[in-house]
Structure formats: structure tokens, C-alpha cells
Design an enzyme around this catalytic site. Sequence first.
Site, PDB file in Angstrom:
ATOM      1  N   HIS A   1     -10.074  -5.382  10.935  1.00 31.25           N
ATOM      2  CA  HIS A   1     -10.696  -5.226   9.620  1.00 31.25           C
ATOM      3  C   HIS A   1     -12.023  -4.494   9.688  1.00 31.25           C
ATOM      4  O   HIS A   1     -12.815  -4.588   8.763  1.00 31.25           O
ATOM      5  CB  HIS A   1     -10.905  -6.600   8.971  1.00 31.25           C
ATOM      6  CG  HIS A   1      -9.634  -7.246   8.528  1.00 31.25           C
ATOM      7  ND1 HIS A   1      -8.761  -7.826   9.404  1.00 31.25           N
ATOM      8  CD2 HIS A   1      -9.082  -7.369   7.300  1.00 31.25           C
ATOM      9  CE1 HIS A   1      -7.717  -8.301   8.739  1.00 31.25           C
ATOM     10  NE2 HIS A   1      -7.883  -8.041   7.463  1.00 31.25           N
TER      11      HIS A   1
ATOM     12  N   GLU B   1       0.807  -1.230   0.000  1.00 29.66           N
ATOM     13  CA  GLU B   1       0.000   0.000   0.000  1.00 29.66           C
ATOM     14  C   GLU B   1       0.837   1.275   0.000  1.00 29.66           C
ATOM     15  O   GLU B   1       0.508   2.219  -0.700  1.00 29.66           O
ATOM     16  CB  GLU B   1      -0.942   0.024   1.215  1.00 29.66           C
ATOM     17  CG  GLU B   1      -2.235  -0.760   1.038  1.00 29.66           C
ATOM     18  CD  GLU B   1      -2.040  -2.255   1.200  1.00 29.66           C
ATOM     19  OE1 GLU B   1      -0.915  -2.680   1.547  1.00 29.66           O
ATOM     20  OE2 GLU B   1      -3.002  -2.996   0.988  1.00 29.66           O
TER      21      GLU B   1
END
Lengths: 367, 394
Positions: free
Chosen positions: A159, A90
Site C-alpha cells: 500500500h 478496478e
Amino acid sequence: MLGVVRQKMLGQSLPKIRPVVSVLRSYSSAAKQMTVRDALNSALDEEMSADPKVFLMGEEVGEYQGAYKISKGLLEKYGPERVRDTPITEAGFAGIGVGAAYYGLKPVVEFMTFNFSMQAIDHIINSAAKSNYMSAGQMSVPIVFRGPNGAAAGVGAQHSQCYAAWYASCPGLKVLTPYSSEDARGLLKAAIRDPDPVVFLENELLYGESFPVSDEVLDSSFCLPIGKAKIERVGRDVTITAFSRMVGHALKAAEILEKDGIDAEVINLRSIRPLDRSTINASVRKTNRLITVEEGFPQHGVGAEICASVVEESFAYLDAPVERIAGADIPMPYAANLERIAVPQVEDIVRAAKRACYRSVPLAAAA
Amino acid sequence: MALSYLRSSSSRSVNLLKPLSSSLPLRRPISTDTTPITVETSVPFTSHQCDAPSCSVETNPKELLTFFRDMALMRRMEIAADSLYKAKLIRGFCHLYDGQEAVAVGMEAAITKKDCIITAYRDHCTFIGRGGTLLEVFAELMGRQAGCSKGKGGSMHFYKKDSNFYGGHGIVGAQVPLGCGLAFAQKYSKDETVTFALYGDGAANQGQLFEALNISALWDLPAILVCENNHYGMGTAEWRAAKSPAYYKRGDYVPGLKVDGMDALAVKQACKFAKEHALKNGPIILEMDTYRYHGHSMSDPGSTYRTRDEISGVRQERDPIERIRKLILSHDLATEKELKDIEKEVRKEVDDTITQAKESPMPEPSELFTNVYAKGLGVESFGADRKEVRATLP
């Protein structure tokens, strides 16, 4: 848009959320339905078609057709130059996206979920958000960072976080939170066309939801303004602000409240930064009571900002303290029963609205 | 040093007919002389996964003189910035580049303004190399309107987009993925240009570098990663920060070249080589062996982690300006006095510009709220006391 009216759909199996249907010129039930997934896909498709500088980059966006199938068909249509599968890095690919935006391209960078955006957050804030200011206008950054945000179902603490408050606190960013398919189409198109960095917070649980879309919404030129909230349901007694999936909860709560004679006004924020303070304050000046609803952590959250804004602008109009409904102040648990009470439910919103309307028994003193 | 002149009698006679600015009637004016000269770099290139370029570098008197003047200007500018900082006219961070000038000028000689450069915070001289003016530098350092970022950026945030200089970045290592993004965009746009992403030996250990390098190699991006190895990451010597300080080898499958960064001609040769490579074969790493005379920043004396002998040793043996001076003198391209005159001229230019920069006003308070967005949407923003200070973003 005409005023919003609820319609009872008799004898039909309903999707999980009952959307509020706008009044059509004719009462034909031929309003087209579109899922949020298809709305996002069509918006991406149309913007990529209209502007060759737009390209998509992220994990699994190409050959896999998108981790949540949002980019389905785009690789086949636009080719691997414009739909780029990235390694699981990322920081690297977000930085590359921002650099491409510096040069004048229009990247759409997908984070598989915004939890992973934390790996790249320096590029979102320091490389993207602040560049136009630091360079006194030389370096604008026309990038969109998009992906699912907030809780899904049973995915646990790492998450499930909502990042709306974090990104919306940063000047230089625009932060959008679509709810319906109309929102998804109009706001994503606006985000891609906007010359500033936009954080586009979707919601995984909404991807499969269907909403009616008019011909206007389906047109490829359709675009929604950034920074304007939408009043989903007009009311008189209490204002409920919400964004993303919580808008559906707020609308359900409004139906329940109506049976108890409380007429709730539901505002779909659509844009967290810029926040539509004038719509919120105008509503509170009408109803005199406010409930803010969000999925994310309560401390320093979106509701805290809305509350402060209303206290500053419309103090004299408040007949009750502002109520905040938010995610529980804990990391998200896995067990289904705990998860259920870690996230706002419809009954939480109803209860808070009744408190604001002085219709409930006082709570037991906090421990 | 091997030396070869290419001389044609016709050009010589033309020169004799031109009015000469120099007081010596027989001297060829060197400010426009482009007769090729070949110079051997004193330190050979070391390569990784590629063939090193030749040590014979093509140059000419005009270029050598430009190198001298530009580096003298950069040197003087940085020293003047030191004084301004101590006089408290420059605030905050100030990272000086003196000693490293050869990297900035050598690179510019090998590329065009259509190629991109991006660097970290030690960016004053890189900005000048890209065509920025002294006034823009000093005014920005002092936070004035005439600054390249109108006073809103500061030392670490110089930009010049019209000559493809993308800053000016304060977060160590962030500029490398950004630079690879520029290279991506150049390839996407089919511009046939390259990006030089500069970083230090400290930043070389950053993970995002390897992420960006991996993607650049995967996608064949025309990205040239340039490690300006001045051997110290702030106060930490390279051997204390890196298990393997052979930064030109860090690319593994990506080729690399180690270059004497104090030799502007070696830098030029390496950058020319790298540009050709990157356009055909994707990323390459250049490690410039260089040195900074100042500490990391103005708050670092620079002598607690290195000896004064080391610093003066480099100044004696390897100073980039002295090297070019010796080259010019040994090739008889100018006299010592002419070179000293250039230095005097440059010093005056710097002093005059500082005077001018001091007259530039500080930004208007309304500038607080400009450029937050490229497209402001008429949104409101607030000062410290939001009931007192609000503005609509343009």
C-alpha cells in the site's frame, strides 16, 4: 507570482510542514488557509458545476463521502448520476471510464490508492494513453485518474508504492503531482479540462496540510499550466528538485542548509510528464549542482530521468555529480523505525546537498 | 421454408413503367425492392432468463441483395488480405474474419450508425459494416497514409468515430469494459442508443468482462455483449478453455440468447431483440455460433487443432454467403448469373482498390510525433537518438 520569501511566524503553533509563504501586497496575515483536501474538493465541485460532462466514479466516492473525504458533499450536490459508487473492480470501472471518455464524457476515476491502479493499468496505458496515436487523432481520451500515491504511514509494502516513474514513462499520458493547495486546485482543474488522459498523483499525508491561497487561486477560473514546474525557493548554490510531499522536505532542508551558508533553490516539479526540463536545466546552469528527491524506488526513477536530462543538456555546467535521494530499494517495511529509514528524510537531503557542495567528510566505502 | 409475399398491384404496375437495367424485361429490379418477405431461421434461438424472439424474420429483396453483396465484398477482402500478407505487403498481425461475415452484416441491418460497436482485433469486416471503405482498409493494412488510422494503427486498430465504431483493440477482453463505458455514456447523454461490445470465446473467460457486466447490470446500461463464438481461442478449443462453454448463460442474472451466427437474418433478429431489451432492461448477452475459415492469424495455419474435414464441412453446410445465395435464388429474386456478376464486380472492386492503396505513400517521418496528445502543449519529444531527432508535439 512574486518572489518567494520565508516568513518566521512567531509564537504560533505551526502545522507539521511550515509552508513557504508568498509575499502579499500587504503584510496582513489575512491570507486564507486551505487544506489540500478542501482544495481538491473545491476543484472537483467547480469543474462539475461548469461542465455537465464531468462525472466522478470510484469506490466510496458517493455515500461514504470519499475514502479520504475528497469528494465530500458532491453526491448530495450533483446526484447519483454524476457521482458513482463502484464495486471493488478496478479493471472493470477503469475500462468503463475510458469507454465513456471515448464517447466524449469527462470521467474522473478515483483509485482508492494508486497501488490498486495496477489492477487497471492495461486500461490506463493501452486503452487510454495510446488511443489518440493509434487512431491518428480520432479517439481522444479526456479522462483523469486520480487518487493518493506513495507512502502513507505504517500501511506496509502493498500500500506504499509511488507510481510516478511508471506512468510518466508512457507517451500519451500526462502525469501531475501537486504539492500545495494551490497546486491541487490549479492542476486538478487543468487535468479535468485537458483532452488527454491525466494521471493525477495526490498524497494522503498532504490531504490535511494547510497552505495559504490567494484570491486568484480561489477563483473558479483558476488553472495552472500542465508541464511547468514552480520554483518554490530561489537559490544560488544547489538545485533541489522534488515533487509531492518531498517538496516540503526539500524546503525544510533548504532552511537547514541556509544556516550552513548553502543557498538552495527548490523546484516543485508539479508535472512529471511532461517534465519541465527547461526550468530544471536553467536552474542547474545557475547553481551547477543538483539533488533530485523522490519517494519512489530509485532504479529507473524520476531522478534518473532528471539526471540524464541534465547530463545531456547541461553537462558543462555541472560542478559535481548529480545526487539522487529516493525511497530505499526495498519493499516498504511496517516497523516504524524501518519505515522511517525507507523513506527520504530531511537530513538525507541536507547531507546530499552538502556532498554536492563538497562540504562533507567523504563517506565510508560502500560494503 | 415458409414464404409469404405481400404484393400490391399498384406498386407492380409502377415497376413495369420504370426502365429496367436487367436484360430480362419481366424481372422486377431488386436493388430497390423493399416488398417484405418473411423467412424462417433454420436454427431456433436458445434463451437464458428471457423469452426467445420469433424465428420468423422480416426482410426484403433489397436487404437480401445487400447482405449478399456486402458479405461477398468482405469475403473477397479478407482473401485478398491473405495474399497481400503472404506477399509481405502486410506486416505484423493480421486476423481474418472470413466465415464470420453474417455477424457483421446482420448486426448492421438491425441498428443505426448512432448505436456503437466496439470489437477486438478481428475488425476489418466490422469496420466495413460501419461504413469504412475498402481503400481505408487496404491502405491501413499496408501502413499507408490513406489508411483509416493514417498507417499508424495497423490491422488491429481500425476506428471510425463518425459512425460510432470504437475499434479495433489488441488486448483480449479490454474492449468489453470499454463498450460498457460507451453504453454508460449513451445513457448519461440520454441518447436512446445502445452499444454492441463484441468478444470471442477466448475472451469470454476474462475477469474484466464479469466486472463490467456486473456494473452494467447494476446501473442498467444499454450494453449488449456479443460473444462471437468461433469455438477456438487461438489454438485452444472452447471445451479446453471453458468449464462451461454456454457463453450465453455466463451472465447468470443477465439474460442471454444463443444465435446461429452463420445466418445473417437470425443475427439481425437477435440484434433487434437485444437492442429493444437493452434500452428497457439493461445488459443482455448474445452468443453468435460462428466459424472462422482461416487460422487465428496469418501465422496460424488453423489446421493443427482442427481437422480439414471440419473446416470444409462448415463451408459446405453453413457458409453464410451460400445461405443468402440459396435464399435469393429460391425466392426468384435474381438469377445465378446476376449473383455471379455481383461477385465478379466485387472482386474487381477489391483488386482495383488494392492497386490504388499500393500507390498511397507511407507516412511522413514527421508523423512519428503527431497525435501523441490531443493537446500537445508545445512539449518536446525525442527520436531514438535524442540529439539527432527531436520534435515539438503539436
